[in-house]
Design a protein around this motif. Structure first.
Motif, short mmCIF file in Angstrom:
data_model
loop_
_atom_site.label_atom_id
_atom_site.label_comp_id
_atom_site.label_asym_id
_atom_site.label_seq_id
_atom_site.Cartn_x
_atom_site.Cartn_y
_atom_site.Cartn_z
N THR A 73 22.92 -22.93 32.74
CA THR A 73 24.68 -23.29 32.33
C THR A 73 25.15 -24.45 32.96
O THR A 73 25.65 -24.23 34.05
CB THR A 73 25.74 -22.23 30.63
N GLU A 75 28.80 -26.89 31.25
CA GLU A 75 29.38 -27.78 30.22
C GLU A 75 29.82 -28.71 30.95
O GLU A 75 30.08 -29.86 31.86
CB GLU A 75 30.84 -26.69 30.56
N THR A 77 32.02 -32.43 29.49
CA THR A 77 33.34 -32.54 28.49
C THR A 77 33.08 -34.62 28.79
O THR A 77 33.21 -35.10 29.25
CB THR A 77 35.09 -32.82 29.10
N SER A 101 21.11 -31.45 33.87
CA SER A 101 20.78 -29.95 33.53
C SER A 101 19.37 -29.88 33.84
O SER A 101 19.78 -28.18 35.06
CB SER A 101 21.13 -29.80 32.37
N VAL A 131 33.69 -31.10 24.19
CA VAL A 131 32.33 -30.07 25.67
C VAL A 131 31.75 -29.78 24.86
O VAL A 131 31.50 -29.02 24.17
CB VAL A 131 33.71 -28.86 25.77
N PHE A 133 28.00 -27.57 25.80
CA PHE A 133 27.82 -27.17 26.63
C PHE A 133 25.88 -26.85 26.41
O PHE A 133 25.37 -26.69 25.25
CB PHE A 133 27.72 -24.89 25.71
N SER A 156 30.67 -24.57 21.27
CA SER A 156 30.86 -23.23 22.18
C SER A 156 28.74 -22.90 22.48
O SER A 156 28.27 -23.77 22.23
CB SER A 156 31.34 -21.86 21.24
N PRO A 157 28.81 -22.46 22.95
CA PRO A 157 27.32 -21.99 23.72
C PRO A 157 26.56 -21.51 22.70
O PRO A 157 25.48 -21.96 22.41
CB PRO A 157 27.09 -20.94 24.20
#
Ligand SMILES: CCCCCCCC/C=C\CCCCCCCC(=O)SCCNC(=O)CCNC(=O)[C@H](O)C(C)(C)COP(=O)(O)OP(=O)(O)OC[C@H]1O[C@@H](n2cnc3c(N)ncnc32)[C@H](O)[C@@H]1OP(=O)(O)O
Length: 206
Positions: A73, A75, A77, A101, A131, A133, A156-157
Motif C-alpha cells: 500500500t 499514499e 498527496t 506502486s 490523498v 490511497f 481513504s483506503p
C-alpha cells in the motif's frame, strides 16, 4: 489476504490487452521468506528515482508499505506541481504513481523487474490536495513475467475508486541497468555501497 480493496478486483475488462491475462500455466506469486513484514516501510530502490527517491526534488516521494502476501500500500498527496488541468492531477503523474506502486512489489518477490506494459483506467478526476490511497498486488507469475494490478482511492483506503491499473512487469538482472543506464549515474550507483546493497537485496541468488 488481498490488500487491494474490493472494486479493484473486478473482472478484468474485456478492453484489456490479452497480454495482461496470465497464461493457463501461470503460478501464484510467492512472497519471499525474507520479505519485509506487513506494515513495514519498503524504502526507496534508488535515491534519485522520480517515483520514490528521497534525493529527487521533483519526484513523487512515494513511500510504500509491505502488505500481506505479495501486496503493498502507499499514499500519494497530489501537489499543485502535479496539475494537468486547473486544480486536477495530470494523468501521467497518476500513472507514474501506479507504476511505482506496482514496481514496489519487487521488494516482496525479491526480484528485479521493470514495467513491460501498464494499462490504466482513469475512473474519477483527482483534485489537487487529494490523498490517493494506492494498493498493488501481484496476481500471477509465468517465467519472467509478473502480472499485477493496482487501484487508487480518494481520501481513504475505502474511498471512491479513482484509478485502476493492470500491468505486466518483466524480471531482469541488475545488468539491465548497468548495460543501459547513462554511464555517469551507473558509475555513481556502483560506487555507492548502499545502492549496491539495495540492488542486490532484490536478487534471490546474487
Ligand atoms: C549497482 C547499480 C545497479 C543499480 C540498480 C538500481 C536498483 C534497481 C532496482 C529496482 C528497479 C525497479 C525500477 C522500478 C521503477 C518503476 C517501474 C518502471 O517504471 S521500470 C522503467 C520502465 N520500463 C522499462 O524501461 C522497460 C523497457 N523494456 C525493456 O527493457 C524490455 O522490453 C523488457 C526487459 C521489458 C523485455 O525485454 P527482454 O528482451 O528482456 O524479454 P522479452 O523476451 O522481450 O520479454 C519477456 C516476456 O515478456 C513479454 N513482454 C515484454 N514486454 C511486453 C509488452 N510490452 N507487452 C506484452 N508482453 C511483453 C514478452 O512477450 C515475453 O513473453 P514470453 O516469455 O515470450 O511469453
Amino acid at each position: 489476504m488481498s490488500t487491494v480493496p474490493s472494486g479493484g478486483n473486478r473482472p478484468r475488462s474485456a478492453a484489456r490487452s490479452p497480454a495482461l491475462t496470465p497464461p493457463a500455466d501461470a503460478i501464484a506469486p510467492v512472497r519471499h521468506p525474507d520479505a519485509p513484514a506487513p506494515g513495514e516501510l519498503l524504502g526507496s530502490h534508488y535515491a534519485h528515482c522520480f517515483g520514490c527517491g528521497d534525493e529527487q526534488p521533483h519526484g513523487l516521494h512515494l513511500q510504500a508499505r509491505a502488505g500481506e502476501g505479495v501486496s503493498i500500500t502507499a499514499e500519494f498527496t497530489v501537489r499543485p506541481s502535479h496539475q494537468g488541468a486547473p486544480g486536477l492531477a495530470h494523468g501521467g503523474v497518476l500513472a507514474t504513481a501506479l507504476d511505482e506502486s506496482l514496481g514496489a512489489l519487487s521488494w516482496l518477490l525479491r526480484v528485479v523487474a521493470v514495467t513491460g506494459k501498464l494499462e490504466t483506467d482513469f475512473v474519477r478526476p483527482v483534485p489537487v490536495d487529494s490523498v490517493l490511497f494506492l494498493a498493488a498486488e501481484a496476481t500471477a507469475v509465468s517465467g519472467r513475467k509478473i502480472f499485477c494490478s493496482a487501484t487508487g482511492r480518494l481520501g481513504s483506503p475505502e474511498g471512491p475508486l479513482a484509478l485502476r491499473a493492470d500491468a505486466l512487469f518483466v524480471e531482469v538482472k541488475v545488468d539491465h541497468f548497468i548495460d543501459n543506464g547513462r554511464p555517469e549515474e551507473i558509475r555513481a550507483a556502483m560506487a555507492d555501497p548502499d545502492q549496491v546493497r539495495r540492488a542486490r537485496a532484490f536478487e534471490v541468488n546474487p
